[in-house]
Design an enzyme around this catalytic site. Structure first.
Site, PDB file in Angstrom:
ATOM      1  N   GLY A 237      -6.018 -26.509  19.840  1.00  0.00           N
ATOM      2  CA  GLY A 237      -5.546 -25.666  19.711  1.00  0.00           C
ATOM      3  C   GLY A 237      -3.511 -26.008  20.296  1.00  0.00           C
ATOM      4  N   PRO A 273      -8.963 -31.386  19.944  1.00  0.00           N
ATOM      5  CG  PRO A 273      -8.313 -33.555  20.725  1.00  0.00           C
ATOM      6  CD  PRO A 273      -9.234 -32.491  20.831  1.00  0.00           C
ATOM      7  N   GLY A 274      -6.607 -31.297  17.657  1.00  0.00           N
ATOM      8  CA  GLY A 274      -6.574 -31.943  15.541  1.00  0.00           C
ATOM      9  C   GLY A 274      -4.842 -32.275  15.850  1.00  0.00           C
ATOM     10  NE  ARG A 275      -0.515 -26.921  15.089  1.00  0.00           N
ATOM     11  CZ  ARG A 275      -0.504 -26.357  13.920  1.00  0.00           C
ATOM     12  NH1 ARG A 275      -0.093 -27.293  12.900  1.00  0.00           N
ATOM     13  NH2 ARG A 275      -1.608 -25.871  13.067  1.00  0.00           N
ATOM     14  NE  ARG A 311       1.420 -26.466   8.563  1.00  0.00           N
ATOM     15  CZ  ARG A 311       2.854 -26.174   9.693  1.00  0.00           C
ATOM     16  NH1 ARG A 311       3.263 -26.549  10.123  1.00  0.00           N
ATOM     17  NH2 ARG A 311       2.107 -25.241  11.441  1.00  0.00           N
ATOM     18  CB  CYS A 341       9.126 -21.642 -11.338  1.00  0.00           C
ATOM     19  SG  CYS A 341       9.973 -20.323 -11.816  1.00  0.00           S
ATOM     20  CE1 TYR A 370      -6.081 -28.410  10.299  1.00  0.00           C
ATOM     21  CE2 TYR A 370      -3.726 -28.015  11.566  1.00  0.00           C
ATOM     22  CZ  TYR A 370      -5.275 -27.525  11.711  1.00  0.00           C
ATOM     23  OH  TYR A 370      -6.235 -27.445  12.556  1.00  0.00           O
TER      24      TYR A 370
END
Length: 411
Positions: A237, A273-275, A311, A341, A370
């Site tokens: 997070g 942790p990722g982000r 995103r 479109c 992501y």
């Protein structure tokens, strides 16, 4: 850890000449990932938590080059689906070190995990519903499990990622002690797990630590009930600054705050942790194809779209944009959008950018988390190539799709 690794990488910090050469060689839109930055981000995070077991949350970016680099750096991998388990193994992970966090898992996911655990009993399966544990037991699984709990506190940059208060995620807090006693008789209960949210920066840090404290309290309660746990997993997070005027987290301060929130705990602390690890290590290169002056806005059309990076459309996310061709031009408010479109296919509205002209090269920053993970084939657009920078060298780590790739499974 490299001493020249700043806590955040801005678009201006990238080598513009190199990016221009990559765009010329590989065409646009193009993802560019700096694997050395990935490793530096992980090492900075891990050094802030020297007593914790730090695992990388694969869902942020499951590219093999990224996973392999992190495994080489010393990270273990946490997975949220059977495909991520397989991709981690393909990248070189020892299956006995993997942790699988099952969220409403389809049968194939549980089948894969239980089959994997037969040969690799070190695999840990985390369940967020009593039903999941019943389904595991029905498959003959009696191995390592952890309970995902819902702390009732959600944090993060958007309501869609505030998982800590979403009923979809985790066993209701008050039900956990009784379930722990039950599961301790049926499985090898080794831990509890929670994840409060994603993209946490300074304003959310106190709430995030409140959630951590609540999870730690439950860890102590469960330890009293079942006689000890191997770990308490507080998820990930921790965010990175997407906006130019946002300051990065001081991870030494964050480490102290988290340790204070946890307090005394016999079980090992786990973090995922990722982000934080991958966000600022990757960007997208895109070429301007259209300039349209209207009474409402100056519209800049580019070849990237919400199929390249969803995103902004999905989370209303801010991504920095820089004109790499002529950053010295006077900045003017422009709206940048792609060829899809739909009005959702917009990267920014009325944002000051060095005035783009047709064929200029723009960079869209903080695309590592992501970004490619959510890339899609809307409008039959083949997904872009991905090029990695490592040790001064560059290589293609993901080929550009063709229209044949888009349609090859159709009958």
């Amino acid at each position: 850890m490299s001493h020249d690794s700043p806590p955040v990488r801005r678009l201006a910090d990238w080598d513009h000449d190199r990016l221009g050469r990559l765009a010329a060689e590989h065409a646009t839109p193009l993802y560019v990932v700096d694997l050395d930055r990935v490793a530096a981000n992980y090492e900075r995070f891990a050094s802030a938590f020297p007593d914790a077991h730090v695992m990388y949350a694969a869902k942020a970016h499951t590219g093999r080059a990224v996973l392999s680099k992190l495994l080489e750096t010393g990270a273990d991998i946490e997975c949220a689906a059977w495909g991520e388990l397989q991709r981690a193994i393909d990248a070189g992970a020892d299956p006995d070190t993997l942790q699988y966090t099952a969220v409403n898992p389809p049968d194939r996911d549980l089948d894969y995990a239980t089959d994997l655990a037969e040969e690799h009993p070190g695999l840990t399966v985390t369940g967020g519903a009593r039903d999941t544990f019943d389904r595991l037991e029905a498959r003959g699984y009696d191995g390592r499990v952890a309970i995902r709990i819902n702390p009732g506190i959600g944090t993060g940059h958007h309501e869609k990622v505030a998982t800590g208060k979403d009923a979809k995620f985790g066993v209701p807090y008050d039900e956990v002690p009784e379930l722990a006693e039950e599961l301790n008789e049926r499985f090898d209960l080794v831990g509890i797990h929670a994840h409060a949210g994603s993209g946490v920066l300074h304003d959310d840090l106190d709430d995030h630590c409140r959630a951590i404290s609540k999870v730690a309290d439950m860890g102590r309660t469960v330890e009293d009930r079942v006689g000890g746990l191997e770990f308490v997993d507080f998820g990930g997070g921790f965010g990175v600054p997407y906006r130019e005027d946002e300051e990065p987290l001081d991870m030494r301060v964050v480490g102290e705050k988290v340790r204070d929130a946890v307090g005394e705990l016999e079980a090992q602390i786990k973090l995922e942790p990722g982000r934080y690890v991958v966000a600022d290590a990757e960007l997208i290169l895109t070429e301007v194809n259209t300039i349209k002056e209207t009474p409402a806005a100056t519209v800049v059309g580019v070849d990237a779209s919400l199929a390249t990076l969803i995103r902004p459309a999905m989370f209303d996310s801010y991504h920095p944009i820089r004109n790499l061709t002529a950053p010295e031009r006077a900045a003017e408010p422009v709206s940048v959008g792609g060829p899809c479109c739909t009005s959702a296919d917009v990267f920014c509205t009325d944002r000051p950018i060095a005035r783009p002209e047709r064929e200029d090269l723009l960079a869209i920053g903080n695309a590592g988390a992501y970004g490619y993970e959510l890339a899609n084939q809307f409008h039959s657009q083949p997904r872009p190539a991905e090029v990695a920078i490592e040790g001064g060298e560059t290589r293609v780590v993901r080929e550009r799709e063709t229209l044949e790739d888009v349609t090859r499974l159709e009958r």
